[in-house]
Design an enzyme around this catalytic site. Structure first.
Site, PDB file in Angstrom:
ATOM      1  N   ASP A 219     -17.496   6.737  -2.064  1.00 24.52           N
ATOM      2  CA  ASP A 219     -16.308   6.653  -1.240  1.00 24.52           C
ATOM      3  C   ASP A 219     -15.984   7.897  -0.620  1.00 24.52           C
ATOM      4  OD1 ASP A 219     -13.788   5.964  -0.292  1.00 24.52           O
ATOM      5  OD2 ASP A 219     -12.816   6.005  -2.285  1.00 24.52           O
TER       6      ASP A 219
ATOM      7  N   GLN B 220      -9.706  -4.180  -3.621  1.00 29.43           N
ATOM      8  CA  GLN B 220     -11.007  -3.791  -3.427  1.00 29.43           C
ATOM      9  C   GLN B 220     -12.195  -4.107  -4.688  1.00 29.43           C
ATOM     10  OE1 GLN B 220     -11.967  -1.799  -0.552  1.00 29.43           O
ATOM     11  NE2 GLN B 220     -13.810  -2.386  -1.039  1.00 29.43           N
TER      12      GLN B 220
ATOM     13  N   HIS C 260      -6.976   0.413  -6.751  1.00 30.31           N
ATOM     14  CA  HIS C 260      -7.126  -0.367  -5.662  1.00 30.31           C
ATOM     15  C   HIS C 260      -7.779  -1.740  -5.939  1.00 30.31           C
ATOM     16  CE1 HIS C 260      -7.544  -1.484  -1.706  1.00 30.31           C
ATOM     17  NE2 HIS C 260      -8.342  -0.496  -1.081  1.00 30.31           N
TER      18      HIS C 260
ATOM     19  N   CYS D  42     -16.512   1.308  -0.211  1.00 30.55           N
ATOM     20  CA  CYS D  42     -15.082   0.681   0.268  1.00 30.55           C
ATOM     21  C   CYS D  42     -14.973   0.516   1.717  1.00 30.55           C
ATOM     22  CB  CYS D  42     -14.088   0.939  -0.461  1.00 30.55           C
ATOM     23  SG  CYS D  42     -13.616   2.837  -0.533  1.00 30.55           S
TER      24      CYS D  42
ATOM     25  N   ARG E 155     -13.206  -8.758   1.196  1.00 29.89           N
ATOM     26  CA  ARG E 155     -11.971  -8.455   1.042  1.00 29.89           C
ATOM     27  C   ARG E 155     -10.948  -9.611   1.331  1.00 29.89           C
ATOM     28  NH1 ARG E 155      -9.953  -3.437   1.147  1.00 29.89           N
ATOM     29  NH2 ARG E 155      -8.146  -4.404   0.408  1.00 29.89           N
TER      30      ARG E 155
ATOM     31  N   ARG F 291       0.923  -1.156  -0.031  1.00 29.39           N
ATOM     32  CA  ARG F 291      -0.070   0.028  -0.057  1.00 29.39           C
ATOM     33  C   ARG F 291       0.865   1.224   0.059  1.00 29.39           C
ATOM     34  NH1 ARG F 291      -5.414   1.335   3.290  1.00 29.39           N
ATOM     35  NH2 ARG F 291      -6.159  -0.163   1.642  1.00 29.39           N
TER      36      ARG F 291
END
Ligand code: CP
Ligand code: NVA
Length: 323
Positions: free
Chosen positions: A228, A136, A133, A267, A295, A106
């Protein structure tokens, strides 16, 4: 087959299988099937996860998922390692490849995860960059398919910032041939190059890809409504941004335009009162916590797929996934 997962369209040939594998494996696990609980494709393998930004879901879902696959998760926080201080991304990749079976990363700049992948001998999974991402998006599409197994005529809608999560969601919907509409305020459009990739995939798979600056137009007859944070990690100083998102909050008023069977997705982490109201987050049609759980299942499928020691196919055959 791609060596690394930098963006979700890296696995466009196998995306449906990765999702079906995750859905079926989750089902087997939850019914107590021993084939699933004894499945240890990462037995004896250490998997390292580097974090330059905070995380709840990504970190916990990777740690638990790696453990369940028989591996050993090693979480490497920015302040505890040499990367970004006295060591380059490339040297870090070469060192970690000597110890680990896979790396998740990340980071801020997408160039950094690309550079890590370029210099790594083991698979690198992007665990969020400023541009993508993919983990996700895998969990998101898995969740969509669980709730809408019949994807024919399905409409997924994004209301919000043109950010990393939108990029992989639009690519993922396009790969699945799911109609995708996105609304963003002027000045916050998604990356043009990503949109081009998504439009091409949508065309190949016979679905719509429509952008607009009008949220009420986008949400019309939506089956899935997704938003988001308006301010992403690394943008905390950009508080002025919030006023540009007037009219983009997902609330019951905006949802009046959606289909009667609408589901709400996010998310997470959610900023209640900003991009979404409590009423929507806590509504019976909100599936945000299914998404968070998925996830782990999606990443278990992705890890097994990328480690590529035959186990993903063997388990897929056992589960009757047709590839
Ligand atoms: N959705 C997501 O990536 O959450 P975390 O930042 O908590 O990992
Ligand atoms: N767009 C958000 C997603 C967090 C999971 C961010 O990058 O901070």
């Amino acid at each position: 087959m791609a060596d690394h997962l930098l963006a979700i369209d890296d696995i466009k040939e196998d995306f449906t299988d990765v999702l079906n594998w995750a859905i079926e494996f989750k089902r087997l696990w939850k019914t107590g099937d021993e084939i699933a609980s004894n499945f240890m494709p990462l037995d004896g393998m250490a998997v390292g996860s580097i974090y330059e930004k905070p995380s709840t879901r990504t970190r916990v879902s990777f740690e638990v998922g790696i453990n369940r696959l028989g591996g050993y998760p090693l979480t490497l926080l920015k302040n505890d390692i040499q990367l970004g201080k006295s060591e380059t991304v490339s040297d870090t990749a070469q060192v970690l490849s000597r110890f680990l079976g896979a790396i998740t990363y990340r980071c801020f700049s997408h160039d950094d995860v690309s550079e890590l992948a370029k210099n790594s001998d083991v698979p690198v999974l992007n665990a969020l960059s400023d541009k993508h991402h993919p983990c996700q998006a895998a969990a998101d599409l898995m969740t969509v398919l669980e709730h809408f197994p019949e994807k024919e005529g399905l409409k997924v809608v994004w209301i919000g910032d043109g950010n990393n999560v939108l990029h992989d969601l639009m690519l993922a919907c396009a790969m699945m041939g799911i109609d995708f509409h996105y609304a963003y305020p002027k000045g916050y459009a998604p990356d043009k190059e990503v949109v081009k990739r998504a439009e091409k995939l949508a065309q190949e798979n016979g679905s719509e890809m429509v952008g607009t600056t009008d949220p009420s137009k986008a949400i019309k007859d939506a089956n899935v409504v997704y938003t988001d944070a308006f301010i992403s990690m690394g943008e905390e100083h950009m508080t002025d941004k919030l006023s540009d998102f007037d009219g983009f909050q997902v609330n019951m008023n905006l949802l009046e335009g959606a289909s009667d069977d609408w589901k709400f997705m996010h998310c997470l982490p959610a900023h209640r009162g900003e991009e979404v109201t409590d009423e929507v987050m806590d509504h019976e049609n909100s599936i945000v916590f299914d998404q968070a759980e998925n996830r782990m299942w999606a990443q278990m499928s992705l890890l097994t797929y990328f480690v590529d020691n035959g186990a993903w196919h063997a388990m897929g055959d056992m589960m009757g996934i047709g590839y």
